[in-house]
Design an enzyme around this catalytic site. Structure first.
Site, PDB file in Angstrom:
ATOM      1  N   LYS A   1       1.023  -0.740   0.032  1.00  0.00           N
ATOM      2  CA  LYS A   1       0.239   0.170  -0.071  1.00  0.00           C
ATOM      3  C   LYS A   1       1.063   1.351  -0.175  1.00  0.00           C
ATOM      4  O   LYS A   1       0.547   1.646  -0.721  1.00  0.00           O
ATOM      5  CB  LYS A   1      -1.246   0.015   1.128  1.00  0.00           C
ATOM      6  CG  LYS A   1      -1.950  -0.889   1.279  1.00  0.00           C
ATOM      7  CD  LYS A   1      -2.737  -0.675   2.564  1.00  0.00           C
ATOM      8  CE  LYS A   1      -2.353  -1.069   3.806  1.00  0.00           C
ATOM      9  NZ  LYS A   1      -1.534  -2.395   4.484  1.00  0.00           N
TER      10      LYS A   1
ATOM     11  N   ARG B   1      -9.708   1.318   7.914  1.00  0.00           N
ATOM     12  CA  ARG B   1      -9.278  -0.324   8.654  1.00  0.00           C
ATOM     13  C   ARG B   1     -10.390  -0.731   9.536  1.00  0.00           C
ATOM     14  O   ARG B   1     -10.620  -1.520   9.814  1.00  0.00           O
ATOM     15  CB  ARG B   1      -8.200   0.848   9.998  1.00  0.00           C
ATOM     16  CG  ARG B   1      -6.885  -0.033   8.185  1.00  0.00           C
ATOM     17  CD  ARG B   1      -5.993   0.002   9.676  1.00  0.00           C
ATOM     18  NE  ARG B   1      -4.301  -0.723   9.835  1.00  0.00           N
ATOM     19  CZ  ARG B   1      -3.218  -0.582   9.210  1.00  0.00           C
ATOM     20  NH1 ARG B   1      -3.512   1.060   8.252  1.00  0.00           N
ATOM     21  NH2 ARG B   1      -2.990  -1.257   9.378  1.00  0.00           N
TER      22      ARG B   1
ATOM     23  N   ARG C   1      11.509  -5.778   5.236  1.00  0.00           N
ATOM     24  CA  ARG C   1      11.354  -4.224   4.536  1.00  0.00           C
ATOM     25  C   ARG C   1      12.392  -3.209   5.575  1.00  0.00           C
ATOM     26  O   ARG C   1      13.046  -3.525   6.917  1.00  0.00           O
ATOM     27  CB  ARG C   1      10.218  -4.105   4.848  1.00  0.00           C
ATOM     28  CG  ARG C   1      10.392  -2.478   4.878  1.00  0.00           C
ATOM     29  CD  ARG C   1       8.621  -2.195   5.305  1.00  0.00           C
ATOM     30  NE  ARG C   1       7.670  -2.158   6.387  1.00  0.00           N
ATOM     31  CZ  ARG C   1       6.700  -2.102   6.630  1.00  0.00           C
ATOM     32  NH1 ARG C   1       6.095  -1.489   5.307  1.00  0.00           N
ATOM     33  NH2 ARG C   1       5.755  -2.241   7.238  1.00  0.00           N
TER      34      ARG C   1
ATOM     35  N   ARG D   1      11.278  -1.605  10.701  1.00  0.00           N
ATOM     36  CA  ARG D   1      10.176  -1.332  12.129  1.00  0.00           C
ATOM     37  C   ARG D   1       9.875  -2.523  13.248  1.00  0.00           C
ATOM     38  O   ARG D   1       9.680  -3.503  13.010  1.00  0.00           O
ATOM     39  CB  ARG D   1       8.826  -1.010  10.940  1.00  0.00           C
ATOM     40  CG  ARG D   1       8.759   0.417  10.799  1.00  0.00           C
ATOM     41  CD  ARG D   1       7.554   0.836   9.854  1.00  0.00           C
ATOM     42  NE  ARG D   1       6.258  -0.064  10.466  1.00  0.00           N
ATOM     43  CZ  ARG D   1       4.773  -0.466   9.443  1.00  0.00           C
ATOM     44  NH1 ARG D   1       4.667   0.581   8.316  1.00  0.00           N
ATOM     45  NH2 ARG D   1       4.051  -0.869   9.762  1.00  0.00           N
TER      46      ARG D   1
ATOM     47  N   ARG E   1      -0.661  -8.216  14.040  1.00  0.00           N
ATOM     48  CA  ARG E   1      -1.158  -7.384  12.808  1.00  0.00           C
ATOM     49  C   ARG E   1      -2.279  -8.348  11.391  1.00  0.00           C
ATOM     50  O   ARG E   1      -3.415  -7.880  10.958  1.00  0.00           O
ATOM     51  CB  ARG E   1       0.689  -7.069  11.911  1.00  0.00           C
ATOM     52  CG  ARG E   1       0.326  -5.801  12.908  1.00  0.00           C
ATOM     53  CD  ARG E   1       1.993  -5.222  12.625  1.00  0.00           C
ATOM     54  NE  ARG E   1       2.129  -4.679  10.966  1.00  0.00           N
ATOM     55  CZ  ARG E   1       2.961  -4.276  10.230  1.00  0.00           C
ATOM     56  NH1 ARG E   1       4.481  -4.825  10.707  1.00  0.00           N
ATOM     57  NH2 ARG E   1       2.937  -3.956   9.456  1.00  0.00           N
TER      58      ARG E   1
HETATM   59  P1  AP5 Z   1       4.758  -1.754   1.731  1.00  0.00           P
HETATM   60  O1  AP5 Z   1       4.648  -0.864   0.274  1.00  0.00           O
HETATM   61  O2  AP5 Z   1       5.164  -0.627   2.693  1.00  0.00           O
HETATM   62  O3  AP5 Z   1       3.456  -2.491   2.691  1.00  0.00           O
HETATM   63  P2  AP5 Z   1       2.393  -1.796   3.089  1.00  0.00           P
HETATM   64  O4  AP5 Z   1       1.368  -2.202   2.596  1.00  0.00           O
HETATM   65  O5  AP5 Z   1       2.185  -0.427   2.782  1.00  0.00           O
HETATM   66  O6  AP5 Z   1       2.298  -2.733   4.727  1.00  0.00           O
HETATM   67  P3  AP5 Z   1       2.401  -1.934   6.197  1.00  0.00           P
HETATM   68  O7  AP5 Z   1       3.742  -2.889   7.016  1.00  0.00           O
HETATM   69  O8  AP5 Z   1       2.650  -0.941   6.211  1.00  0.00           O
HETATM   70  O9  AP5 Z   1       0.983  -1.923   6.423  1.00  0.00           O
HETATM   71  P4  AP5 Z   1       0.222  -2.120   7.648  1.00  0.00           P
HETATM   72  O10 AP5 Z   1      -1.061  -1.456   6.862  1.00  0.00           O
HETATM   73  O11 AP5 Z   1       0.371  -2.965   8.301  1.00  0.00           O
HETATM   74  O12 AP5 Z   1       1.026  -0.319   8.585  1.00  0.00           O
HETATM   75  P5  AP5 Z   1       0.571   1.142   8.639  1.00  0.00           P
HETATM   76  O13 AP5 Z   1       1.756   1.365   9.248  1.00  0.00           O
HETATM   77  O14 AP5 Z   1      -0.915   1.529   8.062  1.00  0.00           O
HETATM   78  O15 AP5 Z   1       5.572  -2.995   1.707  1.00  0.00           O
HETATM   79  C1  AP5 Z   1       6.293  -4.354   2.089  1.00  0.00           C
HETATM   80  C2  AP5 Z   1       7.558  -4.393   1.405  1.00  0.00           C
HETATM   81  O16 AP5 Z   1       7.513  -4.857   0.597  1.00  0.00           O
HETATM   82  C3  AP5 Z   1       8.620  -3.131   1.264  1.00  0.00           C
HETATM   83  O17 AP5 Z   1       9.878  -3.333   1.582  1.00  0.00           O
HETATM   84  C4  AP5 Z   1       8.220  -2.787  -0.271  1.00  0.00           C
HETATM   85  O18 AP5 Z   1       9.573  -2.404  -0.682  1.00  0.00           O
HETATM   86  C5  AP5 Z   1       8.118  -4.168  -0.423  1.00  0.00           C
HETATM   87  N1  AP5 Z   1       7.666  -4.270  -1.784  1.00  0.00           N
HETATM   88  C6  AP5 Z   1       6.639  -3.867  -1.939  1.00  0.00           C
HETATM   89  N2  AP5 Z   1       5.861  -3.993  -2.853  1.00  0.00           N
HETATM   90  C7  AP5 Z   1       6.203  -5.179  -2.982  1.00  0.00           C
HETATM   91  C8  AP5 Z   1       6.470  -6.106  -4.672  1.00  0.00           C
HETATM   92  N3  AP5 Z   1       5.127  -5.753  -5.931  1.00  0.00           N
HETATM   93  N4  AP5 Z   1       7.147  -6.832  -4.559  1.00  0.00           N
HETATM   94  C9  AP5 Z   1       7.958  -7.532  -3.863  1.00  0.00           C
HETATM   95  N5  AP5 Z   1       8.734  -5.849  -3.041  1.00  0.00           N
HETATM   96  C10 AP5 Z   1       7.619  -5.569  -2.264  1.00  0.00           C
HETATM   97  O19 AP5 Z   1       0.007   0.621  10.029  1.00  0.00           O
HETATM   98  C11 AP5 Z   1       0.750   0.515  11.400  1.00  0.00           C
HETATM   99  C12 AP5 Z   1       0.410   0.112  12.729  1.00  0.00           C
HETATM  100  O20 AP5 Z   1      -0.306   2.094  12.802  1.00  0.00           O
HETATM  101  C13 AP5 Z   1      -1.183  -0.622  12.651  1.00  0.00           C
HETATM  102  O21 AP5 Z   1       0.179  -1.927  12.824  1.00  0.00           O
HETATM  103  C14 AP5 Z   1      -1.510   0.378  13.767  1.00  0.00           C
HETATM  104  O22 AP5 Z   1      -1.104  -0.020  14.992  1.00  0.00           O
HETATM  105  C15 AP5 Z   1      -1.992   1.696  13.359  1.00  0.00           C
HETATM  106  N6  AP5 Z   1      -3.179   2.148  12.056  1.00  0.00           N
HETATM  107  C16 AP5 Z   1      -2.656   2.796  10.854  1.00  0.00           C
HETATM  108  N7  AP5 Z   1      -3.643   3.641  10.441  1.00  0.00           N
HETATM  109  C17 AP5 Z   1      -4.463   2.596  11.102  1.00  0.00           C
HETATM  110  C18 AP5 Z   1      -6.086   3.158  11.239  1.00  0.00           C
HETATM  111  N8  AP5 Z   1      -6.632   3.167  10.021  1.00  0.00           N
HETATM  112  N9  AP5 Z   1      -7.214   2.132  12.543  1.00  0.00           N
HETATM  113  C19 AP5 Z   1      -6.892   1.996  13.405  1.00  0.00           C
HETATM  114  N10 AP5 Z   1      -4.838   1.507  13.719  1.00  0.00           N
HETATM  115  C20 AP5 Z   1      -3.675   2.452  12.622  1.00  0.00           C
END
Ligand code: AP5
Length: 217
Positions: free
Chosen positions: A13, A88, A127, A160, A171
């Protein structure tokens, strides 16, 4: 244009939201990045949410919704935005609809990036994130030109805390239990599209851009 990117942790994402936002001139609103930035700066919000992130639990809806509403009022979001990691929960999706309706707008497309759990575990264990600009890299699939340094700003890259295996498992559970209903919410609204999130980053990006260009949803 307002686009929601849905998908499990590690589905790409953040990687794709950044590219889409740049290609279409949209704001990139990442709730995870906003929380991490507040934690880094030691703000009141950061102190309040830190525990949730380190446990892999969702931050309460009222806190998250208020933060996004504030982002939506910024001039940079006036022409549209890509939402990354939000909504979410169904309650967050309903709140987003209300906030956009107030601006005379609505969600144009909600795109689910489909990636199996074993692939996301592989992605997240390699990552690395930039401490300064939060750009994401992967030691194998998307390495920086100089190991440990961000290509964009030269910042230090780190792993992270919530990418540790035990938090990552949590998660994924939270995603399947609390966020899957959001997919159904957008399906019923008629704006849901699914995109295969596997394969090279460039290819996934092309699939997404083609879909976003299509009109209507
Ligand atoms: P990346 O692009 O970083 O993936 P992502 O889907 O953004 O993963 P996240 O772990 O950031 O998502 P998340 O939803 O768990 O975390 P968030 O920060 O939102 O890609 C991942 C890796 O793969 C990278 O190394 C990239 O280079 C690689 N990659 C990408 N595409 C690829 C491909 N095609 N092939 C190979 N490799 C690839 O949330 C974190 C925390 O914040 C949550 O746990 C929660 O506590 C809180 N939070 C955030 N939003 C909310 C909300 N709306 N409500 C409540 N709590 C929230």
């Amino acid at each position: 244009m307002y686009v929601v990117l849905l998908g499990p942790p590690g589905s790409g994402k953040g990687t794709q939201a950044e590219r889409l936002a740049a290609a279409f001139g949209l704001a990139h609103i990442s709730t995870g990045d906003l929380f991490r930035e507040n934690i880094r700066l030691g703000t009141e919000l950061g102190k309040r949410v830190q525990e949730y992130l380190s446990r892999g639990e969702l931050v309460p809806d009222d806190v998250t919704i208020a933060m996004v509403a504030e982002q939506l009022r910024l001039p940079v979001a006036r022409e549209g935005a890509v939402f990354d990691g939000f909504p979410r929960t169904v309650e967050q999706a309903q709140a987003l609809d209300r906030e956009l309706a107030r601006l005379g707008k609505s969600v144009d497309k909600a795109v689910e990036l489909v990636v199996p759990d074993d692939e996301v575990v592989r992605r997240l264990s390699g990552r690395r994130i930039c401490r300064v600009c939060q750009a994401a890299y992967h030691v194998e699939f998307n390495p920086p030109s100089c190991p440990g340094r961000c290509d964009k700003c030269g910042g230090e890259l780190y792993q992270r805390e919530d990418d540790r295996p035990e938090v990552l498992r949590r998660r994924l559970e939270v995603y399947h239990r609390q966020t899957t209903p959001v997919i159904e919410y957008y399906r019923q609204a008629g704006v849901l599209r699914r995109v295969d999130g596997t394969g090279p980053i460039e290819e996934v990006g092309k699939r997404l851009a083609d879909l976003v260009r299509q009109d209507p949803p």
